[in-house]
Design a protein around this motif. Structure first.
Motif, PDB file in Angstrom:
ATOM      1  N   ALA A 191      42.910  42.997  45.270  1.00  0.00           N
ATOM      2  CA  ALA A 191      41.796  42.330  44.589  1.00  0.00           C
ATOM      3  C   ALA A 191      41.734  40.834  44.868  1.00  0.00           C
ATOM      4  N   CYS A 192      42.875  40.160  44.858  1.00  0.00           N
ATOM      5  CA  CYS A 192      42.873  38.697  44.898  1.00  0.00           C
ATOM      6  C   CYS A 192      43.167  38.116  46.274  1.00  0.00           C
ATOM      7  N   VAL A 193      43.865  38.848  47.120  1.00  0.00           N
ATOM      8  CA  VAL A 193      44.164  38.343  48.459  1.00  0.00           C
ATOM      9  C   VAL A 193      43.155  38.905  49.456  1.00  0.00           C
ATOM     10  N   SER A 194      43.002  40.227  49.493  1.00  0.00           N
ATOM     11  CA  SER A 194      42.057  40.856  50.419  1.00  0.00           C
ATOM     12  C   SER A 194      40.629  40.785  49.912  1.00  0.00           C
ATOM     13  N   GLY A 195      40.460  40.801  48.595  1.00  0.00           N
ATOM     14  CA  GLY A 195      39.121  40.744  48.009  1.00  0.00           C
ATOM     15  C   GLY A 195      38.356  42.042  48.139  1.00  0.00           C
ATOM     16  N   ALA A 196      39.060  43.142  48.292  1.00  0.00           N
ATOM     17  CA  ALA A 196      38.390  44.427  48.459  1.00  0.00           C
ATOM     18  C   ALA A 196      39.036  45.473  47.561  1.00  0.00           C
ATOM     19  N   VAL A 197      38.450  45.653  46.398  1.00  0.00           N
ATOM     20  CA  VAL A 197      38.929  46.687  45.491  1.00  0.00           C
ATOM     21  C   VAL A 197      37.733  47.218  44.710  1.00  0.00           C
ATOM     22  N   ARG A 198      37.761  48.494  44.432  1.00  0.00           N
ATOM     23  CA  ARG A 198      36.664  49.123  43.703  1.00  0.00           C
ATOM     24  C   ARG A 198      37.179  49.558  42.341  1.00  0.00           C
ATOM     25  N   LEU A 199      36.470  49.179  41.299  1.00  0.00           N
ATOM     26  CA  LEU A 199      36.843  49.573  39.938  1.00  0.00           C
ATOM     27  C   LEU A 199      35.909  50.673  39.470  1.00  0.00           C
ATOM     28  N   SER A 200      36.479  51.711  38.900  1.00  0.00           N
ATOM     29  CA  SER A 200      35.656  52.768  38.326  1.00  0.00           C
ATOM     30  C   SER A 200      35.946  52.841  36.838  1.00  0.00           C
ATOM     31  N   LYS A 201      35.075  53.490  36.091  1.00  0.00           N
ATOM     32  CA  LYS A 201      35.270  53.636  34.650  1.00  0.00           C
ATOM     33  C   LYS A 201      36.531  54.441  34.339  1.00  0.00           C
ATOM     34  N   ASN A 202      36.946  55.281  35.281  1.00  0.00           N
ATOM     35  CA  ASN A 202      38.162  56.067  35.085  1.00  0.00           C
ATOM     36  C   ASN A 202      39.415  55.209  35.200  1.00  0.00           C
ATOM     37  N   VAL A 203      39.312  54.081  35.890  1.00  0.00           N
ATOM     38  CA  VAL A 203      40.468  53.237  36.174  1.00  0.00           C
ATOM     39  C   VAL A 203      40.456  51.955  35.352  1.00  0.00           C
ATOM     40  N   ALA A 204      39.296  51.366  35.144  1.00  0.00           N
ATOM     41  CA  ALA A 204      39.217  50.041  34.528  1.00  0.00           C
ATOM     42  C   ALA A 204      38.364  50.057  33.269  1.00  0.00           C
ATOM     43  N   GLU A 205      38.866  49.376  32.247  1.00  0.00           N
ATOM     44  CA  GLU A 205      38.175  49.264  30.962  1.00  0.00           C
ATOM     45  C   GLU A 205      38.070  47.775  30.620  1.00  0.00           C
ATOM     46  N   ALA A 206      36.865  47.311  30.328  1.00  0.00           N
ATOM     47  CA  ALA A 206      36.681  45.897  29.974  1.00  0.00           C
ATOM     48  C   ALA A 206      37.323  45.606  28.620  1.00  0.00           C
ATOM     49  N   MET A 207      38.022  44.472  28.554  1.00  0.00           N
ATOM     50  CA  MET A 207      38.728  44.053  27.343  1.00  0.00           C
ATOM     51  C   MET A 207      38.296  42.624  26.989  1.00  0.00           C
ATOM     52  N   THR A 208      38.657  42.180  25.806  1.00  0.00           N
ATOM     53  CA  THR A 208      38.404  40.800  25.414  1.00  0.00           C
ATOM     54  C   THR A 208      39.707  40.010  25.483  1.00  0.00           C
ATOM     55  N   PHE A 209      39.582  38.710  25.637  1.00  0.00           N
ATOM     56  CA  PHE A 209      40.750  37.842  25.654  1.00  0.00           C
ATOM     57  C   PHE A 209      41.511  37.955  24.335  1.00  0.00           C
ATOM     58  N   ALA A 210      40.794  38.033  23.231  1.00  0.00           N
ATOM     59  CA  ALA A 210      41.427  38.113  21.908  1.00  0.00           C
ATOM     60  C   ALA A 210      42.280  39.368  21.749  1.00  0.00           C
ATOM     61  N   SER A 211      41.981  40.425  22.500  1.00  0.00           N
ATOM     62  CA  SER A 211      42.755  41.661  22.377  1.00  0.00           C
ATOM     63  C   SER A 211      44.096  41.608  23.110  1.00  0.00           C
ATOM     64  N   LEU A 212      44.309  40.574  23.930  1.00  0.00           N
ATOM     65  CA  LEU A 212      45.590  40.430  24.626  1.00  0.00           C
ATOM     66  C   LEU A 212      46.665  39.943  23.660  1.00  0.00           C
ATOM     67  N   PRO A 213      47.901  40.407  23.803  1.00  0.00           N
ATOM     68  CA  PRO A 213      48.982  39.889  22.962  1.00  0.00           C
ATOM     69  C   PRO A 213      49.160  38.380  23.177  1.00  0.00           C
ATOM     70  N   ALA A 214      49.695  37.691  22.167  1.00  0.00           N
ATOM     71  CA  ALA A 214      49.871  36.238  22.231  1.00  0.00           C
ATOM     72  C   ALA A 214      50.719  35.822  23.424  1.00  0.00           C
ATOM     73  N   ALA A 215      51.779  36.563  23.728  1.00  0.00           N
ATOM     74  CA  ALA A 215      52.631  36.211  24.870  1.00  0.00           C
ATOM     75  C   ALA A 215      51.870  36.355  26.189  1.00  0.00           C
ATOM     76  N   ALA A 216      50.991  37.331  26.290  1.00  0.00           N
ATOM     77  CA  ALA A 216      50.174  37.493  27.497  1.00  0.00           C
ATOM     78  C   ALA A 216      49.222  36.307  27.643  1.00  0.00           C
ATOM     79  N   GLN A 217      48.633  35.859  26.540  1.00  0.00           N
ATOM     80  CA  GLN A 217      47.762  34.687  26.576  1.00  0.00           C
ATOM     81  C   GLN A 217      48.540  33.451  27.019  1.00  0.00           C
ATOM     82  N   ARG A 218      49.763  33.281  26.507  1.00  0.00           N
ATOM     83  CA  ARG A 218      50.605  32.139  26.905  1.00  0.00           C
ATOM     84  C   ARG A 218      50.971  32.217  28.387  1.00  0.00           C
ATOM     85  N   ALA A 219      51.223  33.424  28.887  1.00  0.00           N
ATOM     86  CA  ALA A 219      51.547  33.594  30.307  1.00  0.00           C
ATOM     87  C   ALA A 219      50.363  33.154  31.173  1.00  0.00           C
ATOM     88  N   LEU A 220      49.142  33.488  30.744  1.00  0.00           N
ATOM     89  CA  LEU A 220      47.958  33.024  31.478  1.00  0.00           C
ATOM     90  C   LEU A 220      47.916  31.502  31.514  1.00  0.00           C
TER      91      LEU A 220
END
Length: 196
Positions: free
Chosen positions: A39-68
């Motif tokens: 996704a980030c180096v080659s820039g070629a990836v396909r997301l399907s509803k079976n694989v990817a689900e949209a989330m909100t930033f608020a739903s991430l755990p606090a440690a994940a937010q700090r890691a970002l």
């Protein structure tokens, strides 16, 4: 009738090309490092509803937010002091991959001037210490040849961060509280609030 037949022939001729184009773009891998490379180096990836689900930033755990947030600064000391970014600073769509603790944050469609919004990021909860070291090895492939005094510090406690620049992009591996981030951004990225 002749026009319809030629139009149908044109559409039929295009069908194999469309199928080949879809095959050329792989479905998102469910492993962090391969997902980042696709996704980030080659820039070629396909997301399907079976694989990817949209989330909100608020739903991430606090440690994940700090890691970002840790992935937006240069040093471990900065990463440990920097609070988690706000939702306004993370304008990317966040995709949860394969229902697990693996997330893809592609860059925003229009530049918004935030460090995370203008970059491509993969975030995941580490299964072992090897996860951060695999991410770090991708960012610093020749680290073994760098003198110990010049290497960025790596610690199992607190934040860890490693960056490198190559081919016009900055690559960052960061970790905080059991979460690992791989991020690619432009060399002229916006700085996060609080970054020096």
């Amino acid at each position: 009738m002749m026009l319809r037949a030629s139009a149908l022939a044109t559409v039929l001729a295009l069908l194999p090309s469309l199928a080949q184009a879809q095959e050329a773009t792989p479905t998102a891998p469910a492993e962090p490092v391969p997902l980042f490379q696709a996704a980030c180096v080659s820039g070629a990836v396909r997301l399907s509803k079976n694989v990817a689900e949209a989330m909100t930033f608020a739903s991430l755990p606090a440690a994940a937010q700090r890691a970002l947030g840790a992935s937006t600064v240069e040093t471990r000391a900065e990463a440990e002091k920097l609070p988690a970014p706000t939702a306004a600073q993370v304008t990317n769509t966040i995709y949860r991959i394969a229902g697990g603790q693996l997330y893809l944050l592609p860059p925003t469609a229009q530049s918004n001037g935030t460090a995370l919004g203008d970059s491509c990021t993969v975030l995941w909860h580490a299964m072992s210490d090897d996860d951060y070291f695999a991410a770090r090895k991708l960012v610093l492939p020749d680290e073994d040849s760098v003198p110990l005094t010049a290497r960025p510090s790596a610690s199992a406690v607190g934040a860890s961060i490693a960056t490198s620049a190559r081919e016009g992009a900055r690559m960052t591996a960061a970790a905080y509280g059991g979460w690992v981030v791989l991020r690619t951004s432009s060399l002229t990225e916006s700085k996060a609030p609080g970054a020096q």
